[in-house]
Design an enzyme around this catalytic site. Structure first.
Site, PDB file in Angstrom:
ATOM      1  N   ARG A  97       0.735  -1.256  -0.035  1.00  0.00           N
ATOM      2  CA  ARG A  97       0.017  -0.216   0.030  1.00  0.00           C
ATOM      3  C   ARG A  97       0.684   1.200  -0.163  1.00  0.00           C
ATOM      4  O   ARG A  97       0.535   2.306  -0.472  1.00  0.00           O
ATOM      5  CB  ARG A  97      -1.238   0.241   1.498  1.00  0.00           C
ATOM      6  CG  ARG A  97      -1.793   0.925   1.104  1.00  0.00           C
ATOM      7  CD  ARG A  97      -3.114   0.934   2.099  1.00  0.00           C
ATOM      8  NE  ARG A  97      -3.166  -0.055   2.867  1.00  0.00           N
ATOM      9  CZ  ARG A  97      -2.480  -0.072   4.220  1.00  0.00           C
ATOM     10  NH1 ARG A  97      -1.954   1.088   4.552  1.00  0.00           N
ATOM     11  NH2 ARG A  97      -2.454  -1.004   5.021  1.00  0.00           N
ATOM     12  N   TYR A 150     -16.928  17.104 -14.631  1.00  0.00           N
ATOM     13  CA  TYR A 150     -17.200  15.359 -14.490  1.00  0.00           C
ATOM     14  C   TYR A 150     -18.485  15.518 -13.534  1.00  0.00           C
ATOM     15  O   TYR A 150     -18.361  15.945 -12.342  1.00  0.00           O
ATOM     16  CB  TYR A 150     -16.150  14.666 -14.142  1.00  0.00           C
ATOM     17  CG  TYR A 150     -16.323  13.235 -14.410  1.00  0.00           C
ATOM     18  CD1 TYR A 150     -16.768  12.622 -15.633  1.00  0.00           C
ATOM     19  CD2 TYR A 150     -16.446  12.206 -13.088  1.00  0.00           C
ATOM     20  CE1 TYR A 150     -16.694  11.306 -15.700  1.00  0.00           C
ATOM     21  CE2 TYR A 150     -16.496  11.020 -13.467  1.00  0.00           C
ATOM     22  CZ  TYR A 150     -16.741  10.498 -14.523  1.00  0.00           C
ATOM     23  OH  TYR A 150     -17.029   9.127 -14.647  1.00  0.00           O
ATOM     24  N   ASP A 222      -8.530  19.427 -13.894  1.00  0.00           N
ATOM     25  CA  ASP A 222      -8.541  17.686 -14.519  1.00  0.00           C
ATOM     26  C   ASP A 222      -8.402  17.792 -15.685  1.00  0.00           C
ATOM     27  O   ASP A 222      -9.212  18.508 -16.676  1.00  0.00           O
ATOM     28  CB  ASP A 222      -9.851  17.519 -14.145  1.00  0.00           C
ATOM     29  CG  ASP A 222     -10.188  15.973 -14.658  1.00  0.00           C
ATOM     30  OD1 ASP A 222      -9.730  15.627 -15.600  1.00  0.00           O
ATOM     31  OD2 ASP A 222     -11.369  15.473 -13.974  1.00  0.00           O
ATOM     32  N   LYS A 247      -8.643   7.038 -19.181  1.00  0.00           N
ATOM     33  CA  LYS A 247      -9.220   7.272 -20.647  1.00  0.00           C
ATOM     34  C   LYS A 247      -7.807   7.380 -21.598  1.00  0.00           C
ATOM     35  O   LYS A 247      -7.418   6.071 -21.767  1.00  0.00           O
ATOM     36  CB  LYS A 247      -9.643   8.875 -20.463  1.00  0.00           C
ATOM     37  CG  LYS A 247     -10.822   8.889 -19.387  1.00  0.00           C
ATOM     38  CD  LYS A 247     -11.908   7.961 -19.806  1.00  0.00           C
ATOM     39  CE  LYS A 247     -12.671   7.902 -18.023  1.00  0.00           C
ATOM     40  NZ  LYS A 247     -13.020   9.188 -17.702  1.00  0.00           N
TER      41      LYS A 247
HETATM   42  C1  LIG Z   1     -13.848   9.498 -16.456  1.00  0.00           C
HETATM   43  C2  LIG Z   1     -13.411  10.752 -15.917  1.00  0.00           C
HETATM   44  C3  LIG Z   1     -13.105  11.012 -14.482  1.00  0.00           C
HETATM   45  C4  LIG Z   1     -13.221   9.792 -13.544  1.00  0.00           C
HETATM   46  O1  LIG Z   1     -12.188   8.886 -13.751  1.00  0.00           O
HETATM   47  P1  LIG Z   1     -12.380   7.272 -13.451  1.00  0.00           P
HETATM   48  O2  LIG Z   1     -11.014   6.582 -13.631  1.00  0.00           O
HETATM   49  O3  LIG Z   1     -13.567   6.827 -14.135  1.00  0.00           O
HETATM   50  O4  LIG Z   1     -12.564   7.334 -12.048  1.00  0.00           O
HETATM   51  C5  LIG Z   1     -12.699  12.292 -13.968  1.00  0.00           C
HETATM   52  N1  LIG Z   1     -12.825  13.480 -14.672  1.00  0.00           N
HETATM   53  C6  LIG Z   1     -12.985  13.291 -16.074  1.00  0.00           C
HETATM   54  C7  LIG Z   1     -12.623  14.536 -16.907  1.00  0.00           C
HETATM   55  C8  LIG Z   1     -13.467  12.075 -16.637  1.00  0.00           C
HETATM   56  O5  LIG Z   1     -13.685  11.990 -18.015  1.00  0.00           O
END
Ligand SMILES: *Cc1c(COP(=O)(O)O)cnc(C)c1O
Length: 431
Positions: A97, A150, A222, A247
Site C-alpha cells: 500500500r 465531470y 482535471d 481514458k
Molecule cells: C472519467 C473521468 C473522471 C473519472 O475517472 P475514473 O477513472 O472513471 O474514476 C474524472 N474526470 C474526467 C474528466 C473524466 O472523464
C-alpha cells in the site's frame, strides 16, 4: 519548467533531485537512467521512468506482483525504518500500500510527460480527485469550481464534502469575473476541468493562475480530455494536474486508474495519505499503464486528426444542429484552445436536428462506434448524455445544464477516419 506553449520539456523525470533525495525511478539502490537531455515527449513516453537495465535483462518493466517486501535481517529493517522517517522516497519498498516498483516506474513516466516533479497513481480518476481534495481542504474551507465538470466530481463537492463543512461555489466556465467574485477569505483553491465535459470548454490557464496568485489560492486542473500531448497545465503555473488514466493515458478501454502530477511537496503529502485512504493501483494495472503510455503520442495524433475531420464533417451536415469541438471556429474557446493546445483531443459533442428518440435511432444505426460511456480508448464510443450520465436527473435540471435529449457525445477512437465518416453518413441517412 518553461512557460511557453505546448512543447514537451526535457525533464526526463529521472534526474536526482537537487536536495539529494532519490530519483523516483531508482528504487532498490540501482543507478538511475543515464542523463538524457532534450528528449521529445514521444521518446519520453517510451523510455522515461524505466531503468535501462532491469532484472533478467528484460526490456520491459517487470510486474512486481507482491503485497509485501522482505528484509535480510532485523538490522536492515531497523535501518530502513530510520531512513524512512527522514526520507520520503526510500530506496526500497516496505509494503504494497506504500509503494511498488512497477507502480513507481509508471508514476515517473507520468511525471516526465507532464513536466512535473512527481506523480502519484491511484485506483481511479475519482480516487485521484477525492484524495486530492480531501488532503488540500479542511473543515471551514471553501473552493471554487467550474460548472460543466465531470458529474461525479460535482457530486463529491456538492453533497459529500459539505458533510465535512467544506463548501464550494460553482461558476460558469469561461467566466473569470465570476471566479474572482466567488473568492472569499476562506477560499483555498480553484478546481476546473479543461477541456470540460461535455461542451469541451477550455481554460485560459494564464488568466486562472493570475487570479489564483493574486488571492494566494492553489489551482487544480482535471486535464483528462487533453493529455500531456495536447497541453501541459503545469507549465502555466497550475499547481496540480489530475487525470483519469482510464481514458487516453492508458488508452485501451481495459483498466481504471487516476493520477495527480505536481510538485514533490504536494505529491508526497498525497502519497502519505494514499497509504491511509488506500486507493492504490495494483502492479499489473501499472504495467498496462506503462505499456499504454508508450503509444500515447501516436494515438493522440490519430485522435486529434480524426476528431477534427469528423467535427468539420458533422458541422457541415444538414441533419446536425450544432457541434462543440475546440478545433472549430464556432467553439466559444477556439481562440484559447488554439493558443494553448497542440491538438483538441478526440471527444466531440453535437446535437442532432431531431428529437431524443430519433437521435437514439441514429446512434443505434452506427456500425463502428460502440454504445457506452467513457472515452479516450482506441475503440470509438458514442452515447446520449441524457441517457447515460444524466438519466436519473430531472429533465428540467438536465436542460438547465444544456444537456438536451438530442445531445450526443462521441469519443473518436483510432479507427480509419474515412470509415468513421462513411458510417456517420449512413447512420444519419437512416434517421
Ligand atoms: C472519467 C473521468 C473522471 C473519472 O475517472 P475514473 O477513472 O472513471 O474514476 C474524472 N474526470 C474526467 C474528466 C473524466 O472523464
Amino acid at each position: 519548467m518553461t512557460t511557453s506553449g505546448t512543447t514537451i520539456s526535457q525533464n526526463t523525470g529521472t534526474e536526482p533531485r537537487s536536495d539529494g533525495a532519490s530519483p523516483l525511478n531508482a528504487p532498490n539502490g540501482q543507478s538511475p537512467e543515464r542523463e538524457t537531455p532534450s528528449l521529445s515527449g514521444q521518446t519520453q513516453a517510451v523510455h522515461a521512468g524505466e531503468k535501462r537495465y532491469i532484472s533478467h535483462d528484460s526490456v520491459t518493466v517487470p510486474i512486481v506482483q507482491t503485497s509485501t517486501y522482505t528484509f535480510e535481517d532485523t538490522a536492515s529493517l531497523i535501518s530502513y525504518m530510520e531512513e524512512h522517517m527522514f526520507w520520503d522516497v526510500p530506496e526500497r519498498e516496505e509494503y504494497g500500500r506504500y509503494g511498488n516498483p512497477t507502480v513507481r516506474a509508471a508514476e515517473a513516466k507520468l511525471a516526465a510527460l507532464d513536466g512535473a516533479e512527481d506523480a502519484l497513481l491511484l485506483s481511479s480518476g475519482m480516487a485521484a480527485i477525492t484524495t486530492t481534495l480531501f488532503i488540500l481542504l479542511s473543515q471551514g474551507d471553501h473552493f471554487v469550481m467550474t460548472e460543466d465538470c465531470y458529474r461525479r466530481t460535482r457530486g463529491f463537492c456538492n453533497t459529500f464534502l459539505t458533510r465535512f463543512g467544506i463548501t464550494c461555489t460553482t461558476v460558469a466556465p469561461g467566466d473569470y469575473d465570476a471566479i474572482e467574485a466567488a473568492i472569499r477569505p476562506e477560499t483555498r483553491l480553484i478546481f476546473s476541468e479543461s477541456p470540460t465535459n461535455p461542451f469541451l470548454r477550455c481554460v485560459d490557464y494564464a488568466r486562472l493562475v493570475d487570479i489564483a496568485k493574486r488571492h494566494g489560492l492553489r489551482t487544480i486542473i482535471d486535464t483528462t480530455f487533453a493529455t500531456p500531448c495536447n497541453v501541459r497545465p503545469l507549465e502555466y503555473g497550475i499547481d496540480l494536474a489530475v487525470h483519469s488514466v482510464t481514458k487516453y493515458l492508458a488508452g485501451h478501454n481495459d483498466l481504471l486508474a487516476g493520477c495527480v502530477t505536481g510538485s514533490f511537496d504536494i505529491t508526497t503529502a498525497l502519497r502519505q495519505s494514499q497509504g491511509i485512504l488506500g486507493a492504490v493501483v495494483d502492479p499489473h494495472c501499472a504495467y498496462l499503464i506503462l505499456r499504454g503510455l508508450k503509444t500515447l503520442g501516436l494515438r493522440m495524433r490519430q485522435h486529434n486528426e480524426s476528431a477534427l475531420r469528423i467535427a468539420r464533417y458533422l458541422e457541415d451536415h444538414p441533419r446536425i444542429r450544432r457541434v462543440w469541438y475546440p478545433g472549430l471556429d464556432s467553439h466559444p474557446d477556439h481562440e484559447v484552445a488554439t493558443r494553448t493546445m497542440a491538438g483538441f483531443g478526440g471527444v466531440i459533442s453535437f446535437e442532432v436536428e431531431a428529437d431524443g428518440p430519433t437521435t437514439s435511432r441514429f446512434i443505434d444505426a452506427c456500425r463502428i462506434p460502440r454504445i457506452g460511456p467513457s472515452l479516450g480508448g482506441v475503440e470509438s464510443l458514442i452515447e446520449q448524455p441524457a441517457i447515460v450520465s444524466y438519466f436519473d436527473n430531472d429533465p428540467e435540471y438536465r436542460r438547465s445544464l444544456g444537456i438536451t435529449d438530442e445531445l450526443v457525445r462521441l469519443s473518436v477512437g483510432i479507427e480509419d477516419t474515412d470509415d468513421l465518416i462513411a458510417d456517420f453518413g449512413q447512420a444519419l441517412a437512416q434517421m
